[in-house]
Design a protein around this motif. Sequence first.
Motif, PDB file in Angstrom:
ATOM      1  N   MET A   1     -13.870   3.416  -2.930  1.00 14.09           N
ATOM      2  CA  MET A   1     -12.907   4.700  -3.168  1.00 14.09           C
ATOM      3  C   MET A   1     -12.385   4.391  -4.284  1.00 14.09           C
ATOM      4  N   ASN A   2     -12.245   5.475  -5.460  1.00 18.26           N
ATOM      5  CA  ASN A   2     -11.369   5.361  -6.563  1.00 18.26           C
ATOM      6  C   ASN A   2     -10.166   5.547  -6.481  1.00 18.26           C
ATOM      7  N   ASN A   3      -8.974   4.623  -5.945  1.00 15.86           N
ATOM      8  CA  ASN A   3      -7.630   4.864  -5.670  1.00 15.86           C
ATOM      9  C   ASN A   3      -6.794   5.326  -6.758  1.00 15.86           C
ATOM     10  N   SER A   4      -7.169   4.810  -8.001  1.00 16.86           N
ATOM     11  CA  SER A   4      -6.580   5.149  -9.443  1.00 16.86           C
ATOM     12  C   SER A   4      -6.472   6.953  -9.700  1.00 16.86           C
ATOM     13  N   ILE A   5      -7.929   7.253  -9.360  1.00 17.99           N
ATOM     14  CA  ILE A   5      -7.975   8.746  -9.477  1.00 17.99           C
ATOM     15  C   ILE A   5      -7.065   9.387  -8.489  1.00 17.99           C
ATOM     16  N   ALA A   6      -7.101   9.191  -7.522  1.00 17.90           N
ATOM     17  CA  ALA A   6      -6.541   9.685  -6.556  1.00 17.90           C
ATOM     18  C   ALA A   6      -4.724   9.779  -6.914  1.00 17.90           C
ATOM     19  N   LEU A   7      -4.531   8.407  -7.232  1.00 20.12           N
ATOM     20  CA  LEU A   7      -3.150   8.221  -7.699  1.00 20.12           C
ATOM     21  C   LEU A   7      -2.627   9.290  -8.892  1.00 20.12           C
ATOM     22  N   ARG A   8      -3.711   9.226  -9.978  1.00 25.07           N
ATOM     23  CA  ARG A   8      -3.331  10.017 -11.064  1.00 25.07           C
ATOM     24  C   ARG A   8      -3.240  11.503 -10.607  1.00 25.07           C
ATOM     25  N   THR A   9      -3.946  11.779  -9.764  1.00 27.24           N
ATOM     26  CA  THR A   9      -4.023  13.268  -9.234  1.00 27.24           C
ATOM     27  C   THR A   9      -2.688  13.609  -8.560  1.00 27.24           C
ATOM     28  N   ILE A  10      -2.209  12.933  -7.896  1.00 28.81           N
ATOM     29  CA  ILE A  10      -0.927  13.033  -7.232  1.00 28.81           C
ATOM     30  C   ILE A  10       0.069  13.217  -8.309  1.00 28.81           C
ATOM     31  N   ILE A  11       0.194  11.965  -9.266  1.00 33.84           N
ATOM     32  CA  ILE A  11       1.162  12.149 -10.012  1.00 33.84           C
ATOM     33  C   ILE A  11       1.282  13.337 -10.964  1.00 33.84           C
ATOM     34  N   THR A  12       0.058  13.777 -11.507  1.00 33.64           N
ATOM     35  CA  THR A  12      -0.254  14.757 -12.459  1.00 33.64           C
ATOM     36  C   THR A  12       0.359  16.180 -11.786  1.00 33.64           C
ATOM     37  N   LYS A  13      -0.071  16.106 -10.416  1.00 31.27           N
ATOM     38  CA  LYS A  13       0.321  17.334  -9.793  1.00 31.27           C
ATOM     39  C   LYS A  13       1.915  17.315  -9.650  1.00 31.27           C
ATOM     40  N   GLU A  14       2.380  16.485  -9.264  1.00 30.74           N
ATOM     41  CA  GLU A  14       3.960  16.298  -9.068  1.00 30.74           C
ATOM     42  C   GLU A  14       4.779  16.566 -10.314  1.00 30.74           C
ATOM     43  N   VAL A  15       4.014  16.043 -11.560  1.00 28.77           N
ATOM     44  CA  VAL A  15       4.772  16.412 -12.661  1.00 28.77           C
ATOM     45  C   VAL A  15       4.570  17.683 -13.291  1.00 28.77           C
ATOM     46  N   PHE A  16       3.557  18.315 -13.038  1.00 28.42           N
ATOM     47  CA  PHE A  16       3.178  19.820 -13.424  1.00 28.42           C
ATOM     48  C   PHE A  16       3.991  20.736 -12.422  1.00 28.42           C
TER      49      PHE A  16
ATOM     50  N   LYS B  95      -8.304  27.241  -8.729  1.00 24.63           N
ATOM     51  CA  LYS B  95      -9.037  26.148  -9.232  1.00 24.63           C
ATOM     52  C   LYS B  95      -8.324  24.781  -9.086  1.00 24.63           C
ATOM     53  N   ASN B  96      -6.924  24.747  -9.151  1.00 21.67           N
ATOM     54  CA  ASN B  96      -6.270  23.287  -8.950  1.00 21.67           C
ATOM     55  C   ASN B  96      -6.333  22.888  -7.437  1.00 21.67           C
ATOM     56  N   ILE B  97      -6.316  23.923  -6.836  1.00 21.91           N
ATOM     57  CA  ILE B  97      -6.215  23.194  -5.032  1.00 21.91           C
ATOM     58  C   ILE B  97      -7.658  22.658  -4.986  1.00 21.91           C
ATOM     59  N   VAL B  98      -8.780  22.828  -5.588  1.00 20.03           N
ATOM     60  CA  VAL B  98     -10.097  22.482  -5.417  1.00 20.03           C
ATOM     61  C   VAL B  98      -9.990  21.105  -6.273  1.00 20.03           C
ATOM     62  N   LEU B  99      -9.903  21.152  -7.378  1.00 28.39           N
ATOM     63  CA  LEU B  99      -9.791  20.441  -8.376  1.00 28.39           C
ATOM     64  C   LEU B  99      -8.857  18.918  -7.862  1.00 28.39           C
ATOM     65  N   ASN B 100      -7.537  19.294  -7.328  1.00 24.16           N
ATOM     66  CA  ASN B 100      -7.007  18.326  -6.722  1.00 24.16           C
ATOM     67  C   ASN B 100      -7.570  17.391  -5.724  1.00 24.16           C
ATOM     68  N   GLN B 101      -8.297  18.341  -4.735  1.00 25.57           N
ATOM     69  CA  GLN B 101      -8.911  17.610  -3.657  1.00 25.57           C
ATOM     70  C   GLN B 101     -10.021  16.940  -4.125  1.00 25.57           C
ATOM     71  N   ALA B 102     -10.921  17.245  -5.149  1.00 21.88           N
ATOM     72  CA  ALA B 102     -11.804  16.492  -5.789  1.00 21.88           C
ATOM     73  C   ALA B 102     -11.122  14.996  -6.211  1.00 21.88           C
ATOM     74  N   GLY B 103     -10.040  15.126  -6.707  1.00 21.39           N
ATOM     75  CA  GLY B 103      -9.240  13.947  -7.350  1.00 21.39           C
ATOM     76  C   GLY B 103      -8.980  12.997  -5.915  1.00 21.39           C
ATOM     77  N   TYR B 104      -8.549  13.719  -4.796  1.00 24.72           N
ATOM     78  CA  TYR B 104      -7.933  12.799  -3.672  1.00 24.72           C
ATOM     79  C   TYR B 104      -9.097  11.915  -3.337  1.00 24.72           C
ATOM     80  N   TYR B 105     -10.416  12.404  -3.364  1.00 24.38           N
ATOM     81  CA  TYR B 105     -11.859  11.955  -3.120  1.00 24.38           C
ATOM     82  C   TYR B 105     -12.177  10.923  -4.072  1.00 24.38           C
ATOM     83  N   GLY B 106     -11.452  10.895  -5.199  1.00 25.26           N
ATOM     84  CA  GLY B 106     -11.697   9.966  -6.127  1.00 25.26           C
ATOM     85  C   GLY B 106     -12.869  10.297  -7.098  1.00 25.26           C
ATOM     86  N   LEU B 107     -13.039  11.603  -7.172  1.00 21.61           N
ATOM     87  CA  LEU B 107     -14.149  12.215  -8.136  1.00 21.61           C
ATOM     88  C   LEU B 107     -13.710  12.184  -9.761  1.00 21.61           C
TER      89      LEU B 107
END
Lengths: 254, 309
Positions: A1-16, B95-107
Amino acid sequence: MNNSIALRTIITKEVFRFIRIWPQTLLPPAITTALYFLIFGKLIGNRIGGINGSTYMDYIVPGIILMSVISHSYANVVSSFYSTKFQRNIEELLVAPVPNWVILSGYVSGGIIRGLLVGLVVSIISHLFADIIVYNVLITLSIAVFTATIFSLAGFINAVLAESFDDISIIPNFVLTPLSYLGGVFYSVDMLPGIWQTISRYNPILYMINTFRYGFIGVTDVNIQSAYLITGGFIVSLTIICLFLLHKGIGIKH
Amino acid sequence: MNALSIRNLRKTYNNGFEALKGIDLDVVEGDFFALLGPNGAGKSTAIGIISSLVNESSGSIKIFGHDLNTARPIAKSCLGMVPQEVNFNQFETVKNIVLNQAGYYGLARKIALQRTEYCLRQMDLWDKRDSVSRRLSGGMKRRLMIARAMVHEPKLLILDEPTAGVDIEIRRSMWEMMEELNQQGTTIILTTHYLEEAESLCRNIAIIDQGMIVENSDMTSLLAKLHTDNFVLDLAEPLAICPTIPGYFIERITANVLNVAVTKETGLNELFSQLSRLNIKVISLKNKSNRLEQLFMDLISSTSSGNKE
């Protein structure tokens, strides 16, 4: 599982998130601190005179900057994570294979970024009132990052344990603000009478503000090494508490 | 292979309430499975534990052979969850709701964008991609939660009352969509209070009541257990008294409406010949209740009475 993508997603979401609502997150500290500088620095400060060889304005600028970093890093994490809990979209993270340390790092990073960004805004405003030259960049930046980290972690704990919107305003109003004001933002701790000086030295914010001030003007009431030990100790302890809460699912899972 | 395997799952809440009393359940790969039960029976707790939203007290769960405790990331990546209530950020765009979820799954970003577009188009939400989610209609919100759950291509999809509170048109389009997903190979577990929905869509079924599995079989075998069907007859002319026909239990609901309980052994032919003999004209006939509903009620009431004894 790619944790760096998940981390980046949360940080980006938080900053935006906080950039999207900049009139609530970035503008108020600019106005509030401009008023601080005008009233305490210019109007009253000119009558107070200097402290420890600095003008009163130069003396209070670092404290006011760090006070903004403290309140905004805390506010960012506590409001964002509590809203995530309240709207139940924390479930998006819990269902997904996101490790607890990634969830924590993501939200804390958001808090640090907002804290530092607000610190930068306040620093720019301070230049309108004082000629600030940074004495030690490394100390200034490192203590700002450590302080933002501590209060982001503390905000996270508050959000995890909070059960209502009232619970997320109690700590900032009744703990953080008094400790910041009594942490030597507007005065040197040496100016206090004996017992109050001793009590003040139990206030961790005193060490952060004085170290930050040392980074700016080379003046401090505390030992710099002790300040780093205290902030480091807080970061480690609060991180352990946050990870324990997430592991147990306290305040998040049933 | 089992898509889901639950063994001796127990949950006791802090207040002492025992929501699950050691349930065992297997759902095979590719199945369309119904998990039914009355409110408070324990289905939401079971689903909450499977989707890591509730901590179990004891027991084990395997998703496609991956233990949820020892191989949590892989087990979780096989699962997609559509909750009962809206649980996305109401201030975020579709779009962001679905896109973020994809990110949580490491896509990776590129794949995440492609999958987001695919899922939103499949749910007919692509035109709404830049809308703030709180402005969507109820049906759209439910479709958005399905798109979000599908973005990482889960092999097992759990839909917790996905059609609750939506109008019949949306419900039917969601049925079609669920069948399509199942035909594409996704194992689906459905919980619903609309029993005709479970009867028409699902191949296997488990009924949970008071924290226990009270029935677990395929739909055909379960429905075969039903001995009596109730029919409502609309009559051409009003009747003053209720007719009596040996072998049938008849109730006069109104002067023009009769309710007839028909056992499997007797059938309907004899009933109609007897009604003709009595000069009673029948205009129309319909099942009084859904067959599964009848069985469901029988099972639930027998569990309750068993517990009282």
